[in-house]
Design a protein around this motif. Structure first.
Motif, PDB file in Angstrom:
ATOM      1  N   SER A   1      -7.360  28.463  26.001  1.00  0.00           N
ATOM      2  CA  SER A   1      -6.197  29.565  26.176  1.00  0.00           C
ATOM      3  C   SER A   1      -6.213  30.209  24.709  1.00  0.00           C
ATOM      4  O   SER A   1      -5.318  30.994  24.444  1.00  0.00           O
ATOM      5  N   ARG A   2      -7.262  30.083  23.875  1.00  0.00           N
ATOM      6  CA  ARG A   2      -7.210  30.489  22.298  1.00  0.00           C
ATOM      7  C   ARG A   2      -8.727  31.181  22.314  1.00  0.00           C
ATOM      8  O   ARG A   2      -9.606  30.884  22.908  1.00  0.00           O
ATOM      9  N   GLU A   3      -8.566  32.078  21.487  1.00  0.00           N
ATOM     10  CA  GLU A   3      -9.699  32.849  20.954  1.00  0.00           C
ATOM     11  C   GLU A   3      -9.898  32.676  19.365  1.00  0.00           C
ATOM     12  O   GLU A   3      -8.895  33.149  18.584  1.00  0.00           O
ATOM     13  N   LYS A   4     -10.717  32.089  18.860  1.00  0.00           N
ATOM     14  CA  LYS A   4     -11.054  31.919  17.497  1.00  0.00           C
ATOM     15  C   LYS A   4      -9.991  31.268  16.862  1.00  0.00           C
ATOM     16  O   LYS A   4      -9.556  31.493  15.669  1.00  0.00           O
ATOM     17  N   GLU A   5      -9.021  30.537  17.256  1.00  0.00           N
ATOM     18  CA  GLU A   5      -8.225  29.751  16.849  1.00  0.00           C
ATOM     19  C   GLU A   5      -8.584  28.209  16.900  1.00  0.00           C
ATOM     20  O   GLU A   5      -9.260  27.843  17.377  1.00  0.00           O
ATOM     21  N   SER A   6      -7.658  27.554  15.781  1.00  0.00           N
ATOM     22  CA  SER A   6      -7.916  26.058  15.777  1.00  0.00           C
ATOM     23  C   SER A   6      -7.086  25.347  17.125  1.00  0.00           C
ATOM     24  O   SER A   6      -6.118  25.996  17.491  1.00  0.00           O
ATOM     25  N   THR A   7      -7.426  24.269  17.126  1.00  0.00           N
ATOM     26  CA  THR A   7      -6.594  23.483  18.241  1.00  0.00           C
ATOM     27  C   THR A   7      -5.291  22.806  17.715  1.00  0.00           C
ATOM     28  O   THR A   7      -4.505  22.742  18.302  1.00  0.00           O
ATOM     29  N   GLY A   8      -5.145  22.907  16.219  1.00  0.00           N
ATOM     30  CA  GLY A   8      -4.046  22.566  15.709  1.00  0.00           C
ATOM     31  C   GLY A   8      -3.764  20.959  15.729  1.00  0.00           C
ATOM     32  O   GLY A   8      -2.870  20.175  15.468  1.00  0.00           O
ATOM     33  N   GLU A   9      -5.111  20.442  16.384  1.00  0.00           N
ATOM     34  CA  GLU A   9      -4.809  18.798  16.617  1.00  0.00           C
ATOM     35  C   GLU A   9      -5.956  18.204  15.495  1.00  0.00           C
ATOM     36  O   GLU A   9      -7.028  18.735  15.503  1.00  0.00           O
ATOM     37  N   LEU A  10      -5.688  17.049  15.292  1.00  0.00           N
ATOM     38  CA  LEU A  10      -6.736  15.832  14.810  1.00  0.00           C
ATOM     39  C   LEU A  10      -7.046  14.873  15.901  1.00  0.00           C
ATOM     40  O   LEU A  10      -6.306  14.422  16.577  1.00  0.00           O
ATOM     41  N   ALA A  11      -8.269  14.788  16.200  1.00  0.00           N
ATOM     42  CA  ALA A  11      -8.952  13.982  17.057  1.00  0.00           C
ATOM     43  C   ALA A  11      -9.767  12.863  16.192  1.00  0.00           C
ATOM     44  O   ALA A  11     -10.691  13.121  15.394  1.00  0.00           O
ATOM     45  N   GLN A  12      -9.519  11.452  16.423  1.00  0.00           N
ATOM     46  CA  GLN A  12      -9.965  10.425  15.570  1.00  0.00           C
ATOM     47  C   GLN A  12     -10.476   9.259  16.606  1.00  0.00           C
ATOM     48  O   GLN A  12      -9.690   8.959  17.398  1.00  0.00           O
TER      49      GLN A  12
END
Length: 230
Positions: free
Chosen positions: A89-100
């Motif tokens: 649902s985003r265009e050229k944006e970050s997810t705002g999430e950290l995946a580890q």
């Protein structure tokens, strides 16, 4: 990593079940296979949302950071899950999430643009993805409901029940979970202080319900935990 190995992983991924060999070959050519060591990041909150991830082996923690730098864990996912899909649902944006990575992880990655093309070409794949996102949202809603209506002891019991059902293996009525979360990570998931989590887990252990170590959890009485969680 060899193309044949990558193709094998993708072919045995449940989300692609039922797709023909030609389609799987195209997906294999679009994707890459990556191994990630425990505690290593897969992506950061400020990275552009350009990739979809398929978790083949291991476990991944998805979290966000508050403005003050505090971690909020959104989910812990296991093999067969898709993540990074918030970027649809985003265009050229970050997810705002950290995946580890929580342990040794193997992931298949596909560019967002390529995957969106796949969804258009294969409606059955689109349906599978929609279902998985719906299940993820349901899990999150259940956790929010627990925060509002249950006390700490109930929330920790509910976490252990979900943890056992999602990641455990059962033998002779005993559930073993080899993937380990720290008491602090559990505290972030259930909305409690770390010391409260430690105290409650020790209480459950003294009652003979569970055992735990750095290697994971052993659930001796899942039915009793379910009753406590309600």
């Amino acid at each position: 990593m060899p193309q044949q190995s990558k193709f094998w992983y993708l072919k045995h991924f449940n989300i692609f079940e039922g797709m023909d060999e030609a389609a799987m070959e195209r997906i294999s050519q679009m994707s890459s296979l990556t191994m990630v060591k425990p505690d290593q990041p897969i992506y950061f909150p400020d990275e552009p949302a350009k990739t979809i991830f398929f978790l083949k082996e291991g476990h991944v923690k998805i979290s966000r950071l508050t403005a003050g730098g505090k971690e909020v864990i959104l989910d812990v996912i296991g093999p067969g899950e898709i993540f990074g899909e918030v970027s649809f649902s985003r265009e050229k944006e970050s997810t705002g999430e950290l995946a580890q990575a929580l342990d040794d992880v193997i992931i298949c990655t596909i560019k967002k643009s390529d995957f969106e093309q796949l969804l258009t070409m294969h409606p059955e794949l689109n349906l599978q993805v929609t279902k998985r996102i719906g299940l993820r949202l349901k899990k999150f809603e259940e956790r929010v409901t627990d925060m509002v209506f249950k006390d700490v002891r109930q929330r920790i019991a509910a976490f252990l029940v979900r943890y056992a059902e999602e990641f455990g293996s059962i033998k002779r009525g005993i559930v073993t979970i080899t993937m380990h979360l720290s008491h602090q990570e559990i505290a972030l998931l259930v909305g409690a202080a770390r010391q409260t989590v430690t105290t409650t887990l020790n209480e459950f252990r003294s009652e003979g319900l569970i055992d735990f170590s750095r290697q994971g959890f052993v659930i001796h009485n899942l039915d009793r935990l379910k009753k406590i969680s309600r």
